[in-house]
Design a protein around this motif. Structure first.
Motif, PDB file in Angstrom:
ATOM      1  N   PHE A  69      48.246  37.221  42.093  1.00 39.74           N
ATOM      2  CA  PHE A  69      46.907  37.067  41.988  1.00 39.74           C
ATOM      3  C   PHE A  69      46.619  37.655  40.830  1.00 39.74           C
ATOM      4  CE2 PHE A  69      42.920  39.224  41.681  1.00 39.74           C
ATOM      5  CZ  PHE A  69      41.928  38.409  42.273  1.00 39.74           C
ATOM      6  N   GLU A  70      45.965  36.843  40.071  1.00 44.58           N
ATOM      7  CA  GLU A  70      45.453  37.173  38.580  1.00 44.58           C
ATOM      8  C   GLU A  70      44.098  37.173  38.279  1.00 44.58           C
ATOM      9  OE1 GLU A  70      47.951  34.802  35.736  1.00 44.58           O
ATOM     10  OE2 GLU A  70      49.693  36.136  36.164  1.00 44.58           O
ATOM     11  N   GLY A  71      43.383  38.366  38.008  1.00 43.96           N
ATOM     12  CA  GLY A  71      41.886  38.201  37.696  1.00 43.96           C
ATOM     13  C   GLY A  71      41.454  39.157  36.653  1.00 43.96           C
ATOM     14  N   LYS A  72      40.406  38.704  36.039  1.00 47.68           N
ATOM     15  CA  LYS A  72      39.787  39.369  35.013  1.00 47.68           C
ATOM     16  C   LYS A  72      38.566  40.118  35.476  1.00 47.68           C
ATOM     17  CE  LYS A  72      41.540  36.348  31.524  1.00 47.68           C
ATOM     18  NZ  LYS A  72      41.249  34.717  31.262  1.00 47.68           N
ATOM     19  N   PHE A  73      38.646  41.487  35.700  1.00 51.45           N
ATOM     20  CA  PHE A  73      37.660  42.386  36.239  1.00 51.45           C
ATOM     21  C   PHE A  73      37.301  43.551  35.361  1.00 51.45           C
ATOM     22  CE2 PHE A  73      39.941  40.170  39.949  1.00 51.45           C
ATOM     23  CZ  PHE A  73      38.746  39.276  40.210  1.00 51.45           C
TER      24      PHE A  73
END
Length: 130
Positions: A100-104
């Motif tokens: 999982f890769e996310g920008k938060f």
């Protein structure tokens, strides 16, 4: 933010797993028990929701058969990808790891890291049972 699952062995060929993950309706079988909604909205996209969480729409973004299937959020509000890395075993087995890769922002990352890790672990555990 990046979360990686454990690598699991699946009793299917890499090609079979890749095809399975490309067919978005199959993700319903991988979802946790606390799913409150699952709906295929296009041939390559679906919406799901877990109890107490907002709906998330995912679509197939990239397929590198039989090694990788990348799903991504349809909405820019929550930009993330879920990558399935598939290692070829013998003709009847393969190994799969989810990433999982996310920008938060930092606050959001702290709030969702635990539930997301549990969610990714559930997906891989259910993949292993196939």
């Amino acid at each position: 933010m990046e979360i990686k699952s454990k690598k699991v062995t699946v009793q299917k060929s890499a090609e079979a797993i890749c095809n399975y993950l490309c067919d978005v309706k199959n993700f319903e079988q991988l979802m946790p028990d606390n799913i409150s909604k699952f709906e295929v909205i296009r041939e390559d996209a679906f919406v799901f929701a877990l109890k107490g969480m907002p709906e998330i729409a995912l679509e197939v973004k990239e397929v590198v058969a039989p090694y990788k299937v990348t799903l991504g959020a349809i909405s820019d509000k929550i930009p993330f990808t879920l990558i399935s890395h598939i290692d070829v075993g013998d003709k009847d087995t393969s190994a799969v790891e989810l990433q999982f890769e996310g920008k938060f922002n930092t606050m959001m990352s702290m709030m969702i890291k635990g539930p997301l890790t549990k969610f990714i672990d559930t997906l891989t555990t259910n993949l292993e049972k196939l």
